[in-house]
Design a protein around this motif. Structure first.
Motif, PDB file in Angstrom:
ATOM      1  N   VAL B 206       0.812  -1.220   0.000  1.00 21.19           N
ATOM      2  CA  VAL B 206       0.000   0.000   0.000  1.00 21.19           C
ATOM      3  C   VAL B 206       0.845   1.270   0.000  1.00 21.19           C
ATOM      4  CG1 VAL B 206      -2.025  -1.067   1.007  1.00 21.19           C
ATOM      5  CG2 VAL B 206      -0.285  -0.146   2.494  1.00 21.19           C
ATOM      6  N   GLN B 207       2.099   1.153   0.466  1.00 19.74           N
ATOM      7  CA  GLN B 207       2.961   2.337   0.414  1.00 19.74           C
ATOM      8  C   GLN B 207       4.406   1.894   0.482  1.00 19.74           C
ATOM      9  OE1 GLN B 207       2.241   5.211   3.488  1.00 19.74           O
ATOM     10  NE2 GLN B 207       3.641   6.713   2.625  1.00 19.74           N
ATOM     11  N   ALA B 213       9.675   8.847   5.816  1.00 24.23           N
ATOM     12  CA  ALA B 213       8.500   9.286   5.057  1.00 24.23           C
ATOM     13  C   ALA B 213       7.293   8.438   5.391  1.00 24.23           C
ATOM     14  CB  ALA B 213       8.803   9.216   3.567  1.00 24.23           C
ATOM     15  N   VAL B 214       7.486   7.131   5.545  1.00 27.37           N
ATOM     16  CA  VAL B 214       6.348   6.264   5.866  1.00 27.37           C
ATOM     17  C   VAL B 214       5.789   6.637   7.239  1.00 27.37           C
ATOM     18  CG1 VAL B 214       5.689   3.899   6.410  1.00 27.37           C
ATOM     19  CG2 VAL B 214       7.065   4.351   4.402  1.00 27.37           C
ATOM     20  N   TYR B 215       6.680   7.025   8.146  1.00 24.99           N
ATOM     21  CA  TYR B 215       6.211   7.388   9.483  1.00 24.99           C
ATOM     22  C   TYR B 215       5.518   8.749   9.497  1.00 24.99           C
ATOM     23  CZ  TYR B 215       6.149   8.025  14.528  1.00 24.99           C
ATOM     24  OH  TYR B 215       5.741   8.226  15.820  1.00 24.99           O
ATOM     25  N   SER B 216       6.134   9.712   8.812  1.00 25.06           N
ATOM     26  CA  SER B 216       5.575  11.058   8.935  1.00 25.06           C
ATOM     27  C   SER B 216       4.506  11.345   7.896  1.00 25.06           C
ATOM     28  CB  SER B 216       6.692  12.108   8.830  1.00 25.06           C
ATOM     29  OG  SER B 216       7.330  11.970   7.570  1.00 25.06           O
ATOM     30  N   PRO B 218       2.163   8.905   6.189  1.00 21.58           N
ATOM     31  CA  PRO B 218       1.519   7.653   5.788  1.00 21.58           C
ATOM     32  C   PRO B 218       0.424   7.909   4.764  1.00 21.58           C
ATOM     33  CG  PRO B 218       0.841   8.313   7.993  1.00 21.58           C
ATOM     34  CD  PRO B 218       1.914   9.258   7.586  1.00 21.58           C
ATOM     35  N   GLY B 219       0.261   6.973   3.857  1.00 16.67           N
ATOM     36  CA  GLY B 219      -0.684   7.163   2.769  1.00 16.67           C
ATOM     37  C   GLY B 219      -2.134   7.060   3.196  1.00 16.67           C
ATOM     38  N   LEU B 332      -2.088  14.537  10.932  1.00 24.46           N
ATOM     39  CA  LEU B 332      -2.427  13.871   9.674  1.00 24.46           C
ATOM     40  C   LEU B 332      -3.937  13.777   9.558  1.00 24.46           C
ATOM     41  CD1 LEU B 332       0.096  11.009  10.285  1.00 24.46           C
ATOM     42  CD2 LEU B 332       0.378  12.789   8.558  1.00 24.46           C
ATOM     43  N   PHE B 333      -4.480  14.191   8.404  1.00 18.97           N
ATOM     44  CA  PHE B 333      -5.911  14.072   8.211  1.00 18.97           C
ATOM     45  C   PHE B 333      -6.182  13.118   7.053  1.00 18.97           C
ATOM     46  CE2 PHE B 333     -10.279  15.023   8.298  1.00 18.97           C
ATOM     47  CZ  PHE B 333     -10.709  15.105   6.979  1.00 18.97           C
TER      48      PHE B 333
END
Lengths: 518, 336
Positions: B206-207, B213-216, B218-219, B332-333
């Motif tokens: 999924v990402q 980047a994955v932590y900050s 996330p998709g 994150l929204f």
């Protein structure tokens, strides 16, 4: 810090492949065909006379009489074996019987006494005595020789039983016995059915005891008449009855495995015996009759024979012939078993299961029936093989294939499939991976299986009687012939050698059973 | 060599295990495939290695398509979960299994690479779990494979050992310049070891991005809650802010407006005495979990939502105290 899934579930089991490579499939299919051939051919031969002949043979009063005798013998021996086996297992594993460990080893030792050797020792000691001949003698000998088939699984089940269950039962007001006996039922049932199977297939002991059952009648029929179709019909009938028991045993074995899974956290409580002398007398008495008496009887007759003329030449010939044909049998059987065992361990799916099941055809079938079928086949289609050693080796292969396949399968299972995968990732083809990794690791187990087949083949009687080349004698056939003509002294050396040979696996099994609960 | 997995499908019986799964690993990179148990990551490895045949899609190694090739021709090394050393061969012969005869030098070189020089004559059962794992790595690296696959290789080791072995494995892979794919369900392992993290869920990647980047960034909500902890609250976004139980919080620019959820990292939440800043949500401390160097405080807000706040070990609040909860930084929204 965070963990995604605390207590994550175990990894999914690797899925075994379904497609069997041709390099394994072809030899395995040939082996399966060989295993099924005797029964197949028996059906052909028996139906040659037409339905009328079959019905005529089945409807004979003699057939009914034989059925009653065979089944009656099986039933009585089974019941007695269950009584002896369960009682001994209980005494050795769960009570404070003095000398428990010794009795444990002794209890499994009768496996070392081939039934026809035991029959010889009784007949030689008390010729003519009703208790030692006919029905009575057969019951005595077969019970003493076969009760380990009940003792071993029941002892194992008792050793694995969780004491918590008994304690809960006691706290709820039930007796300890009721719970234990109920848990033991599957193990005792499996053992009992095995006993029934072996009694039905039994030939040597009952013929020495002069008690006529299906197997002896088949042998006589084969010997005496030109038309051997009745023998074939009787053989098939015996096979059918045996198959019913085999199916029952397979069902019960499944349930027995369920009941005894895993090792308990605690050892079960030891029961204090109230009538210790009685218990010791019982255990000691069984051991004396099953193991001690045959040894004494053989010893006596050896001494008798030493003063009379001993024929060392015949003895050496018989030993050589036995070793040679058994070694050939072990080699051929193991070679045939390897592809089937590898498939059974590494592949799943209908083909794999079917092949494995086919090779078990000889598992319970009476040796005499298999030999009979091979004789029919050879006389009709393979004249040069008739009464030659290769046919006997083939019979051994059919008879002992199940044991060999089982042991190859267990050995290959010891070597995890991931090792083969790693070998492949490093550039080996599947077949080379099996040869360079799996088979070397499985080799000790396969060798042990071959050794077991070797030892079992040396004791085989009925098929050897029927199929041996004229003039060749094995230890077993010599014993049988000499006993039949009343030359007990001459038979003694053969009996002694057979006991010695058979003692090895029996001793090892007994040691393992007591070590499990030690 | 560069590994490209493109659109791989795989089903067993009726169950779809891999669903248009795609992964790209540059040459010399260590990629971690991170996902919960049962998401199909082991199957993905087996398809790359060639032990399972994909129903659809391709696998390309170093520009060469290997999809139809058997494992012995792909040049893919594997390090299984349980090391799986050949018990009947010595360490040196294990490492040299994929090499032609007489490759003493290469075997020594590989043992040196994993820090086990001189142990060539030992037998596998004489080694510790961590050492066996490193020999398995040396064995896989010896024939210079295009790709090395590691299947949860630290699972069988006890916790204390894991960090040290992880570091040694990472260094060895770096020195060998190998392209590697490591499969794990432990996100700490994935984030700390890998150059690129591919998050896997229900048979799909999924990402895929760098660990930071994955932590900050996330998709989706699933990745946000899987990789790291997150406090999830219902929210409504307009412009540069998202309104939720914790107030109107600044969010990343450029997203969609409308209803959805916010994910707040526990380290973004700050506790203070009530009445400090106006507009800050208040709540009551339910539970304090003390971990030594940090602590987690569970607060039930006046709105009814419950949030878990991470603080330093010197936490002053006790269950029953009233506190104000503030948020630092952007949140994150995720719409929908």
């Amino acid at each position: 810090m965070t963990v995604i899934s605390p207590g994550s579930p175990p990894r999914a089991a690797r899925r075994a492949p379904r497609r069997v490579p041709p390099a394994l499939l072809v030899p395995a299919a040939l082996t399966a065909l060989l295993a099924l051939a005797p029964i197949g051919y028996l059906v052909v031969r028996a139906s040659e006379g037409g339905a009328a002949t079959v019905l005529r043979v089945l409807a004979r009063p003699r057939t009914l009489e034989l059925a009653v005798r065979s089944l009656g013998l099986a039933a009585v021996v089974t019941v007695l074996c269950v009584v002896v086996g369960v009682s001994l297992a209980w005494l050795v594993v769960r009570t404070d019987l003095p000398g428990r460990r010794l009795f444990g080893v002794l209890a499994a030792l009768p496996l070392a006494v081939p039934s026809y050797v035991a029959a010889y020792t009784w007949v030689a000691a008390f010729p003519g005595l009703p208790a030692a001949s006919g029905f009575g003698g057969s019951v005595l000998v077969l019970t003493l020789c076969s009760y380990p088939y009940v003792y071993l699984p029941v002892a194992a089940a008792l050793g694995r039983m969780d004491p918590a269950m008994e304690e809960v039962a006691l706290s709820l007001g039930r007796s300890r016995m009721s719970v234990v006996l109920r848990r033991l039922r599957p193990a005792a049932a499996v053992g009992g059915l095995l006993v029934a199977m072996y009694v039905l297939a039994e030939f040597g002991a009952v013929s020495i005891m002069r008690f006529d059952v299906f197997t002896t009648q088949i042998h006589t029929s084969y010997r005496a008449s030109f038309d051997r179709t009745p023998a074939a019909v009787l053989g098939l009938l015996l096979v059918l009855i045996t198959l019913l028991i085999v199916v029952a045993e397979a069902r019960t074995r499944g349930r027995a495995a369920y009941a005894g899974r895993g090792a308990p956290a605690r050892r079960p409580a030891v029961v204090r015996l109230r009538a210790k002398p009685l218990a010791v007398a019982w255990a000691g008495g069984i051991a004396a009759l099953a193991v001690g008496f045959p040894l004494v009887s053989i010893g006596y007759w050896l001494a008798e024979g030493a003063s009379a003329r001993l024929r060392p030449g015949e003895l050496i010939e018989a030993v050589t012939a036995t070793l040679a044909v058994s070694a050939a049998g072990a080699a051929v059987t193991t070679a045939l078993a390897v592809p089937v065992g590898v498939i059974a361990a590494r592949y799943r799916g209908r083909t794999a299961a079917f092949l494995e099941q086919c090779t078990y055809a000889g598992h319970s079938l009476p040796g005499i029936v298999i030999a009979l079928s091979l004789v029919f086949f050879a006389v009709r289609y393979a004249e040069p093989l008739y009464q030659r050693a290769p046919l006997l080796v083939i019979a051994y292969a059919v008879l002992f294939l199940p044991a060999a396949v089982g042991s190859v399968r267990a050995s290959v299972l010891q070597s995890p499939p991931v090792l083969e995968e790693v070998a492949r990732s490093l550039g080996r083809t599947p077949l080379r991976a099996i040869c360079q990794v799996t088979l070397p690791l499985a080799f000790p187990g396969v060798l042990a299986g071959a050794a077991l087949v070797f030892l079992t083949a040396m004791k085989e009687l009925p098929a050897t009687l029927l199929l041996r080349p004229t003039g060749m004698d094995t230890l077993a056939t010599r014993l049988w012939t000499e006993t039949g003509s009343g030359s007990y002294a001459a038979a003694a050396p053969y009996a002694a050698l057979l006991m010695l040979l058979a003692a090895i696996p029996g001793f090892l099994l007994g040691r393992r059973a007591t070590r499990e609960d030690a | 060599m560069r590994l490209v997995v493109d659109g791989v499908d795989k089903s067993f019986g009726g169950t779809r295990v891999l669903d248009r799964c795609s992964l790209v690993v540059a040459e010399g990179e260590l990629a971690a495939v991170l996902g919960p148990s049962g998401c199909g990551k082991t199957t993905l490895l087996r398809v790359i290695a060639g032990f399972e045949r994909a129903d659809a899609g391709t696998v390309t190694i170093g520009g060469r398509e290997v999809t139809g090739l058997p494992p012995e021709r792909r040049g893919v090394g594997i390090v299984p979960q349980e090391a799986a050393l050949f018990p009947h061969l010595s360490v040196a012969r294990n490492v040299g299994f994929g090499l032609p005869r007489g490759s003493r030098d290469r075997i020594e070189e590989c043992l040196d690479l994993v820090g086990l020089a001189g142990l060539g004559d030992r037998m596998p059962h004489e080694l510790s779990g961590g050492q066996q794992q490193r020999v398995a790595l040396a064995r896989a690296l010896a024939p210079r494979p295009g790709v090395v696959l590691l299947d949860e290789p630290f699972n069988a080791l006890d916790r204390a050992l894991r960090a040290a072995v992880r570091e040694q494995v990472r260094e060895a892979l770096g020195r060998a310049g190998a392209t590697a794919v490591l499969v794990t369900h432990d996100q700490e392992e994935a984030l700390s070891m890998a150059d690129t993290v591919a998050v896997m869920r229900e048979g799909r990647i999924v990402q895929q991005d760098t660990p930071a980047a994955v932590y900050s960034a996330p998709g989706d909500l699933g990745v946000a809650t899987f990789v790291g902890e997150a406090v999830v609250l219902k929210a409504h976004a307009t412009g540069g802010a998202a309104s939720c139980a914790l107030g109107d919080l600044p969010r990343r620019p450029g997203g969609r407006d409308g209803p959805g959820h916010v994910a707040v990292r526990p380290e973004q939440l700050v506790l203070s005495d009530p009445g400090g800043r106006p507009g800050e949500p208040h709540g009551r401390v339910e539970r304090v979990e003390f971990y030594g160097h940090d602590a987690a405080v569970t607060v039930e807000l006046d709105t009814g939502d419950t949030v878990r706040v991470r603080t330093g070990g010197d936490v002053r609040h006790r269950p029953g105290d009233r506190v104000a909860v503030g948020v630092r930084g952007t949140v994150l929204f995720f719409p929908g």
